[in-house]
Structures are given as C-alpha cells and as structure tokens.
Design a protein around this motif. Structure first.
Motif, PDB file in Angstrom:
ATOM      1  N   GLY A   1       0.811  -1.229   0.000  1.00  0.00           N
ATOM      2  CA  GLY A   1       0.000   0.000   0.000  1.00  0.00           C
ATOM      3  C   GLY A   1       0.832   1.262   0.000  1.00  0.00           C
ATOM      4  N   PHE A   2       2.151   1.107   0.141  1.00  0.00           N
ATOM      5  CA  PHE A   2       3.023   2.283   0.171  1.00  0.00           C
ATOM      6  C   PHE A   2       4.210   2.054  -0.747  1.00  0.00           C
ATOM      7  CE2 PHE A   2       0.941   2.095   4.290  1.00  0.00           C
ATOM      8  CZ  PHE A   2       0.449   3.390   4.453  1.00  0.00           C
ATOM      9  N   ARG A   3       4.667   3.134  -1.338  1.00  0.00           N
ATOM     10  CA  ARG A   3       5.877   3.047  -2.132  1.00  0.00           C
ATOM     11  C   ARG A   3       7.092   2.891  -1.215  1.00  0.00           C
ATOM     12  NH1 ARG A   3       6.356   8.160  -5.511  1.00  0.00           N
ATOM     13  NH2 ARG A   3       5.174   9.055  -3.767  1.00  0.00           N
ATOM     14  N   LYS A   4       8.162   2.320  -1.772  1.00  0.00           N
ATOM     15  CA  LYS A   4       9.383   2.142  -0.994  1.00  0.00           C
ATOM     16  C   LYS A   4       9.860   3.484  -0.441  1.00  0.00           C
ATOM     17  CE  LYS A   4      14.130   0.382  -1.346  1.00  0.00           C
ATOM     18  NZ  LYS A   4      15.140  -0.226  -2.235  1.00  0.00           N
ATOM     19  N   GLY A   5      10.089   3.520   0.857  1.00  0.00           N
ATOM     20  CA  GLY A   5      10.589   4.722   1.508  1.00  0.00           C
ATOM     21  C   GLY A   5       9.508   5.698   1.921  1.00  0.00           C
ATOM     22  N   LYS A   6       8.228   5.360   1.640  1.00  0.00           N
ATOM     23  CA  LYS A   6       7.134   6.288   1.955  1.00  0.00           C
ATOM     24  C   LYS A   6       6.208   5.781   3.063  1.00  0.00           C
ATOM     25  CE  LYS A   6       8.415   9.220  -1.166  1.00  0.00           C
ATOM     26  NZ  LYS A   6       8.996  10.525  -0.763  1.00  0.00           N
ATOM     27  N   VAL A   7       6.626   4.737   3.771  1.00  0.00           N
ATOM     28  CA  VAL A   7       5.803   4.219   4.861  1.00  0.00           C
ATOM     29  C   VAL A   7       5.844   5.232   6.019  1.00  0.00           C
ATOM     30  CG1 VAL A   7       5.438   2.316   6.473  1.00  0.00           C
ATOM     31  CG2 VAL A   7       6.393   1.862   4.186  1.00  0.00           C
ATOM     32  N   PRO A   8       4.674   5.645   6.535  1.00  0.00           N
ATOM     33  CA  PRO A   8       4.647   6.643   7.620  1.00  0.00           C
ATOM     34  C   PRO A   8       5.402   6.158   8.862  1.00  0.00           C
ATOM     35  CG  PRO A   8       2.476   6.382   6.670  1.00  0.00           C
ATOM     36  CD  PRO A   8       3.310   5.299   6.090  1.00  0.00           C
ATOM     37  N   LEU A   9       6.040   7.097   9.538  1.00  0.00           N
ATOM     38  CA  LEU A   9       6.833   6.765  10.728  1.00  0.00           C
ATOM     39  C   LEU A   9       5.976   6.119  11.814  1.00  0.00           C
ATOM     40  CD1 LEU A   9       9.774   7.024  11.647  1.00  0.00           C
ATOM     41  CD2 LEU A   9       9.157   9.147  12.796  1.00  0.00           C
ATOM     42  N   ALA A  10       4.741   6.599  11.973  1.00  0.00           N
ATOM     43  CA  ALA A  10       3.857   6.050  13.004  1.00  0.00           C
ATOM     44  C   ALA A  10       3.561   4.579  12.733  1.00  0.00           C
ATOM     45  CB  ALA A  10       2.555   6.847  13.064  1.00  0.00           C
ATOM     46  N   LEU A  11       3.375   4.220  11.443  1.00  0.00           N
ATOM     47  CA  LEU A  11       3.107   2.826  11.090  1.00  0.00           C
ATOM     48  C   LEU A  11       4.351   1.965  11.301  1.00  0.00           C
ATOM     49  CD1 LEU A  11       0.978   0.909  10.034  1.00  0.00           C
ATOM     50  CD2 LEU A  11       1.646   1.495   7.693  1.00  0.00           C
ATOM     51  N   LEU A  12       5.507   2.532  10.956  1.00  0.00           N
ATOM     52  CA  LEU A  12       6.754   1.795  11.187  1.00  0.00           C
ATOM     53  C   LEU A  12       6.951   1.528  12.672  1.00  0.00           C
ATOM     54  CD1 LEU A  12       9.320   3.554   8.798  1.00  0.00           C
ATOM     55  CD2 LEU A  12       8.346   1.274   8.562  1.00  0.00           C
ATOM     56  N   LYS A  13       6.607   2.532  13.492  1.00  0.00           N
ATOM     57  CA  LYS A  13       6.792   2.380  14.930  1.00  0.00           C
ATOM     58  C   LYS A  13       5.868   1.302  15.481  1.00  0.00           C
ATOM     59  CE  LYS A  13       7.846   5.275  18.881  1.00  0.00           C
ATOM     60  NZ  LYS A  13       8.035   6.669  19.343  1.00  0.00           N
ATOM     61  N   LYS A  14       4.652   1.246  14.952  1.00  0.00           N
ATOM     62  CA  LYS A  14       3.701   0.228  15.390  1.00  0.00           C
ATOM     63  C   LYS A  14       4.181  -1.162  14.987  1.00  0.00           C
ATOM     64  CE  LYS A  14      -1.190  -1.073  15.091  1.00  0.00           C
ATOM     65  NZ  LYS A  14      -2.522  -0.732  14.510  1.00  0.00           N
ATOM     66  N   GLN A  15       4.754  -1.240  13.775  1.00  0.00           N
ATOM     67  CA  GLN A  15       5.177  -2.537  13.238  1.00  0.00           C
ATOM     68  C   GLN A  15       6.499  -3.023  13.837  1.00  0.00           C
ATOM     69  OE1 GLN A  15       3.324  -4.181  11.081  1.00  0.00           O
ATOM     70  NE2 GLN A  15       4.652  -5.824  10.342  1.00  0.00           N
ATOM     71  N   PHE A  16       7.449  -2.100  13.971  1.00  0.00           N
ATOM     72  CA  PHE A  16       8.801  -2.510  14.360  1.00  0.00           C
ATOM     73  C   PHE A  16       9.281  -1.901  15.675  1.00  0.00           C
ATOM     74  CE2 PHE A  16       8.704  -2.342   9.640  1.00  0.00           C
ATOM     75  CZ  PHE A  16       8.855  -3.699   9.376  1.00  0.00           C
ATOM     76  N   GLY A  17       8.448  -1.090  16.292  1.00  0.00           N
ATOM     77  CA  GLY A  17       8.880  -0.347  17.478  1.00  0.00           C
ATOM     78  C   GLY A  17       9.357  -1.213  18.615  1.00  0.00           C
ATOM     79  N   GLU A  18       8.642  -2.324  18.871  1.00  0.00           N
ATOM     80  CA  GLU A  18       9.008  -3.172  20.003  1.00  0.00           C
ATOM     81  C   GLU A  18      10.405  -3.768  19.823  1.00  0.00           C
ATOM     82  OE1 GLU A  18       7.364  -7.146  22.352  1.00  0.00           O
ATOM     83  OE2 GLU A  18       5.992  -5.976  21.098  1.00  0.00           O
ATOM     84  N   ARG A  19      10.679  -4.250  18.609  1.00  0.00           N
ATOM     85  CA  ARG A  19      12.002  -4.822  18.349  1.00  0.00           C
ATOM     86  C   ARG A  19      13.082  -3.744  18.421  1.00  0.00           C
ATOM     87  NH1 ARG A  19      13.828  -6.945  12.545  1.00  0.00           N
ATOM     88  NH2 ARG A  19      13.925  -4.696  12.320  1.00  0.00           N
ATOM     89  N   MET A  20      12.764  -2.570  17.848  1.00  0.00           N
ATOM     90  CA  MET A  20      13.721  -1.465  17.881  1.00  0.00           C
ATOM     91  C   MET A  20      13.991  -1.012  19.311  1.00  0.00           C
ATOM     92  SD  MET A  20      14.839  -0.679  14.879  1.00  0.00           S
ATOM     93  CE  MET A  20      14.470  -0.690  13.115  1.00  0.00           C
ATOM     94  N   MET A  21      12.978  -1.110  20.177  1.00  0.00           N
ATOM     95  CA  MET A  21      13.142  -0.690  21.562  1.00  0.00           C
ATOM     96  C   MET A  21      14.175  -1.575  22.261  1.00  0.00           C
ATOM     97  SD  MET A  21      12.396   1.402  23.964  1.00  0.00           S
ATOM     98  CE  MET A  21      10.867   2.255  23.500  1.00  0.00           C
TER      99      MET A  21
END
Length: 443
Positions: free
Chosen positions: A43-63
C-alpha cells in the motif's frame, strides 16, 4: 542518562544507571528514520511508509536494540570518563522488571577494577645468567645416542635363541575365537623385542625362540583398544620365526654423519655442539626468568582483584589435582577445594601478570603476525596429517589465539626487562644447570 556511584570499596565498584523513557523513544525514532528509506510495505511506495506505522510494526524490536545500545553506550562512556578497566566482564542487570514502554530503564552495574600499577625502577635489578659450554663428553654421549638410533641388525649364529632387544623376522596370523580378523596377519615382519610396538604381552613370549620355530602367542587386547570389536578380547597369534638378528650399534664415523645430513664426523659434532648449547641456553633462560620474576614480586605491591585471584586459584587447584590423578582424563570429578597455598600462588601469578602486562604496554611490546604463525605451526606439528585443520581452527578461535599469544608476549616483556637489568654471566657445569632447573619444580 544518569550514572550514580553506589559502591567504591577497594577495587569493587557499583553504579546505578538510569536511561529515561524519552531518551529511548528518541533513539527508536532515530533508528526508524534511518531505516525508513529502505522499507517496503503493501500500500506504500518504498521509503514512503509513515513513521507512526513503522513504529507500530517494528517499534518493540527497535526498543530492545535501543535499550542494549544505550546501556552499552553508558558503560563505555563511564569507562572512558573514569579510566577504570574492569578485571572481568561487568555484571549488568535491569532492576525494574515491571518496565513498560515509556518508563525509564534502571540498570545496576558492578565490577572489580584493575589496580593502578606502580612504577618500577628496573635499572637496579641484578640477574645471573648461567652459561654452559658443550664439552666433549656431552657431545660424545649425544653421538652415542645417535648411533643407537641408527642401529642395524645382523643374523645370529644358527640355532641361537632370541634375546630381548633382538630383532625377529616373523610371519604371523592372529585369531579371536578361532576366526582370523582384519589387520591380524603379516609376513616378513621385523619385530624388535622390547620395543612395545605390539600389544602388551606379545613380544615377551618370543624371547627364547629360534629361527624355523613356530610359536603360539596368547594375548588379551586392552580394554581401551582402538578397534572396539577387539577390545578386551583374547587372541592367539601363530608366529613363524624366520630369522633372529642381534643389534649392531652403528660405528661413529663419517658414514654415520652422512646419515644425519652432515658432511663428515667433525661437521656432525659441530651440529651437536650447537644443539646442546641451544638447549642449555633455553634451560638457563628459564632459570633466569624465575629469578627475575622473584625480584619483580619483591619490588611491587598493590591490591589485587579478588575475582581474578579466585579464578586463578581454582585453575591451579584443578591442574594440580589432574597432575596427581593422571588416570582421570575428563572433568567428571568432585569439586576441588582451593587451599591457602593455591591462593598464595594465585596472588603471585595475578600480580606478576598485571605487572608484565603494564610494562609491556608501556614499552609497546607486540607479538607480530609472523611470531604467531610460527607458534601455531609448532603446535600444529603435534597433529601429524591434520596440520591444516588445526591451523584453520586456531584462525577461527579467538580464545585459542590468546592462549598462544600470551606466553609469546610474556617472553618478549621478560626480554625487554632483562635488557634494562644488570645481567652477569656465570659459567657452570651441565650438572649445576640441571640442579638449577630441577629446583624450579620444587619451589
């Protein structure tokens, strides 16, 4: 981020580290922004995924990664600022186990610091270096030993019985439970009686045999025999004695010298003399090294990290126990208690180890790649046919490399110290040097 000292007793240190939730969130956002240009999502072009969505998807691992990096960064910064060097890996644990996203992270860190090593004036150190010349008697003895290795055999008179050290040429066929087995037969085999090249009990039964005789040799394979199907089994070897030969020592002459790669006997004697003096020099160096370490031990005194002393004492006790119980090859044995003697020796080793490391570092002593390669090759020779595999194993094993590098480094530091000390040479006999070497084991 806040670092608070909680313990400072002797060499023991303790710190409470607090990393705020805001710092962690900022670090997570930084990681996500860094990764954002490469992220692809439906649903998003490469590099255009919103930061909030990235945080929801990968935030726990990044934490989790952010926590680890923040703690590592705090530790590294602390050691850089304080100048402390931990004796062993610091003990680090998170204290707020009920942590949830947004909370501060509370960490406790404890360790034992390496002590400050005092300056040592090496110019006043006086050492004695024993020197032994290769005398004619020692050279002649070494020549005689070489001649023994070049022993030839000549046939005994007809009807003579074989004696210990004789060579008997035999045909043999071995059977277990009446059945021949692989590897149990041979023709025209030259067997030196007393060489222990066959299984225990075999060679002794051929003493007294004569050429032309047939002899049944009854033996039992050892329980730990390499061929499992034969281990512990009784066997009968039918032996036909074809020749009985007596040992004939090689004559000490130019012909013997050429067998060992020398042009003539004088050249061989020269080679032996050089080898003997190199051996004497190695032994004398060990004696001088012990003398130097004794003097250094008397010169310095400083606090020692208890954890290093305890670990070294356990290692000493363990090694000595195995020396006294050589039949136990593994480590499946009761726990070995350390004694006051073990601890005293451990304190000396740790103190001298820290001192030599400090002196070597200040003198910029280094072990070169060539020296490491030579050391690895020497070790590899202990594994004939597997030298390449051993070499590759060492290259991939940092711990093994350190075990090889440590004694090389220590020897180079010892040489550096000896260059600054006052060394007096003393010529002694081979026997006196031997006594000095034996005394090292008694201390």
């Amino acid at each position: 981020m806040q670092v608070t000292e909680t313990l400072n007793e002797g060499l023991k240190r303790g710190y409470a580290i607090t990393i705020t939730g805001a710092e962690l969130n900022a670090k997570v956002d930084e990681k996500l922004v860094e990764a954002q240009p490469e992220v692809e999502m439906k649903g998003f072009r490469k590099g255009k995924v919103p930061l909030a969505l990235l945080k929801k998807q990968f935030g726990e691992r990044m934490m989790g990664e952010a926590m680890q990096e923040a703690v590592d960064g705090a530790m590294n910064q602390h050691f850089e600022d304080s100048g402390d060097r931990p004796a062993l890996q610091p003990d680090v644990k998170m204290t707020n186990e009920d942590w949830k996203p947004g909370d501060d992270v509370n960490v406790e860190m404890s360790y034992e610091a390496l002590p400050a090593i005092p300056e040592v004036d090496l110019s006043g150190v006086e050492l004695e270096k024993l020197v032994v010349k290769a005398e004619g008697e020692a050279v002649d003895e070494a020549l005689a030993n070489l001649a023994e290795t070049a022993t030839d055999y000549e046939a005994r008179e007809e009807g003579a019985a074989a004696e210990d050290k004789d060579q008997v040429v035999i045909d043999f066929l071995g059977k277990v439970d009446g059945e021949a087995f692989d590897g149990g037969a041979g023709d025209d085999y030259p067997l030196v009686l007393g060489s222990n090249s066959f299984i225990p009990g075999f060679e002794e039964q051929l003493v007294g045999t004569k050429a032309g005789e047939e002899k049944d040799v009854n033996v039992t394979f050892p329980e730990e025999y390499q061929a499992e199907h034969l281990a512990g089994k009784e066997a009968v070897f039918t032996c036909t004695i074809k020749e009985v030969k007596a040992p004939k020592a090689a004559e000490i002459n130019d012909e013997l010298a050429t067998k060992f790669g020398a042009e003539d006997l004088d050249a061989l004697k020269g080679q032996i003399s050089e080898r003997l003096e190199a051996e004497y020099a190695g032994a004398a160096r060990a004696v001088m090294k012990r003398g130097l370490l004794d003097k250094l031990d008397d010169l310095v005194s400083f606090d020692l990290p208890p954890s290093l002393v305890e670990a070294e004492a356990k290692q000493i006790a363990h090694q000595l126990w195995h020396d006294e119980n050589p039949e136990v090859e593994g480590h499946d044995h009761p726990e070995i208690e350390t004694t006051e003697e073990h601890t005293k020796l451990a304190e000396r080793r740790v103190r001298l180890g820290l001192l030599l490391a400090e002196l070597g570092q200040k003198a910029e002593v280094e072990v070169t790649d060539a020296e490491m390669t030579q050391a690895i090759m020497q070790q590899a020779r202990q594994y004939p046919g597997q030298e390449r595999q051993f070499f590759e194993f060492i290259q991939q094993n940092q711990q093994m490399q350190q075990q090889l590098r440590a004694p090389l480094f220590e020897d180079k530091v010892i040489d550096h110290i000896a260059e600054q000390a006052k060394v007096e040479e003393k010529e002694v006999s081979k026997e006196d040097l031997q006594k000095a070497v034996e005394a090292l084991d008694e201390e």
